[in-house]
Design an enzyme around this catalytic site. Structure first.
Site, PDB file in Angstrom:
ATOM      1  N   PRO A 172      13.725 -45.757  -8.101  1.00  0.00           N
ATOM      2  CA  PRO A 172      13.975 -46.835  -7.124  1.00  0.00           C
ATOM      3  C   PRO A 172      14.320 -46.267  -5.759  1.00  0.00           C
ATOM      4  CG  PRO A 172      15.800 -46.633  -8.684  1.00  0.00           C
ATOM      5  CD  PRO A 172      14.706 -45.761  -9.200  1.00  0.00           C
ATOM      6  N   LEU A 173      13.664 -46.766  -4.729  1.00  0.00           N
ATOM      7  CA  LEU A 173      13.843 -46.275  -3.365  1.00  0.00           C
ATOM      8  C   LEU A 173      14.246 -47.447  -2.481  1.00  0.00           C
ATOM      9  CD1 LEU A 173      10.579 -44.133  -3.217  1.00  0.00           C
ATOM     10  CD2 LEU A 173      12.881 -43.302  -3.672  1.00  0.00           C
ATOM     11  N   THR A 174      15.470 -47.424  -1.981  1.00  0.00           N
ATOM     12  CA  THR A 174      15.955 -48.499  -1.125  1.00  0.00           C
ATOM     13  C   THR A 174      15.238 -48.470   0.216  1.00  0.00           C
ATOM     14  OG1 THR A 174      18.113 -48.332  -2.203  1.00  0.00           O
ATOM     15  CG2 THR A 174      18.026 -49.531  -0.121  1.00  0.00           C
ATOM     16  N   GLN A 226      17.135 -52.602 -10.286  1.00  0.00           N
ATOM     17  CA  GLN A 226      18.369 -51.833 -10.090  1.00  0.00           C
ATOM     18  C   GLN A 226      19.419 -52.718  -9.433  1.00  0.00           C
ATOM     19  OE1 GLN A 226      19.064 -48.618  -7.016  1.00  0.00           O
ATOM     20  NE2 GLN A 226      18.893 -47.316  -8.826  1.00  0.00           N
ATOM     21  N   CYS A 257      24.531 -44.457  -4.912  1.00  0.00           N
ATOM     22  CA  CYS A 257      24.375 -44.803  -3.496  1.00  0.00           C
ATOM     23  C   CYS A 257      25.552 -44.253  -2.692  1.00  0.00           C
ATOM     24  CB  CYS A 257      24.286 -46.321  -3.328  1.00  0.00           C
ATOM     25  SG  CYS A 257      24.020 -46.826  -1.622  1.00  0.00           S
ATOM     26  N   LYS A 296      21.903 -44.657 -13.037  1.00  0.00           N
ATOM     27  CA  LYS A 296      21.547 -43.607 -12.092  1.00  0.00           C
ATOM     28  C   LYS A 296      22.830 -43.079 -11.447  1.00  0.00           C
ATOM     29  CE  LYS A 296      19.158 -42.741  -7.712  1.00  0.00           C
ATOM     30  NZ  LYS A 296      18.361 -43.334  -6.610  1.00  0.00           N
TER      31      LYS A 296
END
Length: 328
Positions: A172-174, A226, A257, A296
């Site tokens: 997952p890439l914000t 996510q 994060c 994660k």
């Protein structure tokens, strides 16, 4: 006829609109060639490909019939669900059950003790019914087929399995891993995809912009979402909400994060230093989900202080199915 009259800011003459419209960008419209219909009509920048006599929007009937009934993008937010969330009328039965046990911490409630003392001389069936009412257990229907779907939870071995061994996992890439980007990655060989980080509090409030991060294209075979949060109540309720309303194969918890806005509220990688809250979140979400739960994390929060090797064995005991680790 426009009821606004001269106060209207829009054009009502198609010919006048097309005269002021910029020139088309090309001769072919990809939407018309693919689906047999372009929803943008005269406003399309490739309009000459599907505009006929009298500026009517043309439809390729044979091609359009192939796509009838097919849902290309799933996991949308309906107006009915949005109103239930904003008016706080959505029922979180399984989440509330876990949170009540969390608050009680295994101690019997005073109401249960009082009911048991009052009913010492009563029949066993009456004692059972009074204890169920005190504990907030769902009432058993007395008419129709008897099911235990709302009472009995799935065992870990009965949950849906996530087999990704030997498959390429697009992390997952914000602000980057949106739906169009994931579709491109699927064409280049990605097997497992995951949506962008979604804040659980915004999802519970019914924000359309946050729910857009959960959308799933029909080409995504194995797809997960996510979630980010800092407290067991909001994370557990959000997990139950997604478990009942959208179609996903797994749910991932963002414990990596490093953004200050997230870290200072106790979410993201800050959960690695709040082991009690972290455990409650994992156990709570795992208790209400029918799909695997993944986590994660980072190797550590502070420089030269690694925590991942200490936390990973405990995360497995809490009920997580997989842990992905990212270096600091």
């Amino acid at each position: 006829r426009c009821h606004l009259g001269p106060r209207c800011r829009f054009l009502h003459d198609v010919s006048e609109y097309l005269a002021a419209k910029p020139a088309d960008l090309g001769q072919r419209c990809v939407l018309f060639d693919t689906f047999g219909r372009c929803p943008y009509g005269v406003t399309c920048r490739f309009g000459r490909a599907h505009l006929g006599h009298g500026h009517q929007n043309l439809v390729n009937t044979a091609l359009a019939r192939r796509w009838e009934g097919k849902v290309l993008v799933r996991n949308g937010l309906s107006k009915e669900l949005q109103q239930q969330l904003r008016k706080r009328k959505f029922s979180f039965q399984r989440a509330e059950e876990f949170l009540r046990g969390l608050r009680a911490e295994g101690a019997p409630k005073p109401e249960v003790l009082q009911n048991s003392q009052r009913s010492e001389g009563a029949p066993k069936c009456e004692v059972l019914q009074s204890s169920q009412r005190a504990e907030g257990a769902p009432s058993i229907p007395t008419l129709g087929p008897l099911t235990d779907e709302d009472v009995t939870k799935l065992r870990p071995c009965e949950k849906k399995k996530l087999d990704i061994q030997g498959k390429l996992y697009l992390a997952p890439l914000t602000t980057c891993g949106n739906l169009p980007f994931r579709r491109v990655c699927k064409r280049f060989g990605a097997d497992v995809t995951c949506g962008e980080m979604a804040v659980c509090t915004n999802l519970l409030q019914g924000q359309s912009s946050e729910w857009a991060l959960l959308k799933r294209h029909h080409t995504e075979d194995i797809f997960g979402v996510q979630l980010e949060g800092a407290f067991p109540d909001t994370m557990t309720k959000c997990a139950e909400l997604l478990n009942r309303t959208i179609d996903v194969d797994f749910v991932d918890i963002n414990v990596g994060c490093p953004i200050d806005l997230v870290y200072k509220k106790g979410g993201g990688c800050a959960l690695m230093t709040r082991s009690n809250k972290f455990e409650q979140i994992v156990r709570g979400m795992n208790s209400v989900l029918d799909v695997p739960l993944t986590v994660k994390i980072r190797t550590g929060v502070q420089e030269k202080v690694n925590l991942a090797h200490k936390i990973i064995p405990r995360i497995r005991e809490w009920g997580a199915a997989m842990v992905t680790v990212r270096a600091r």
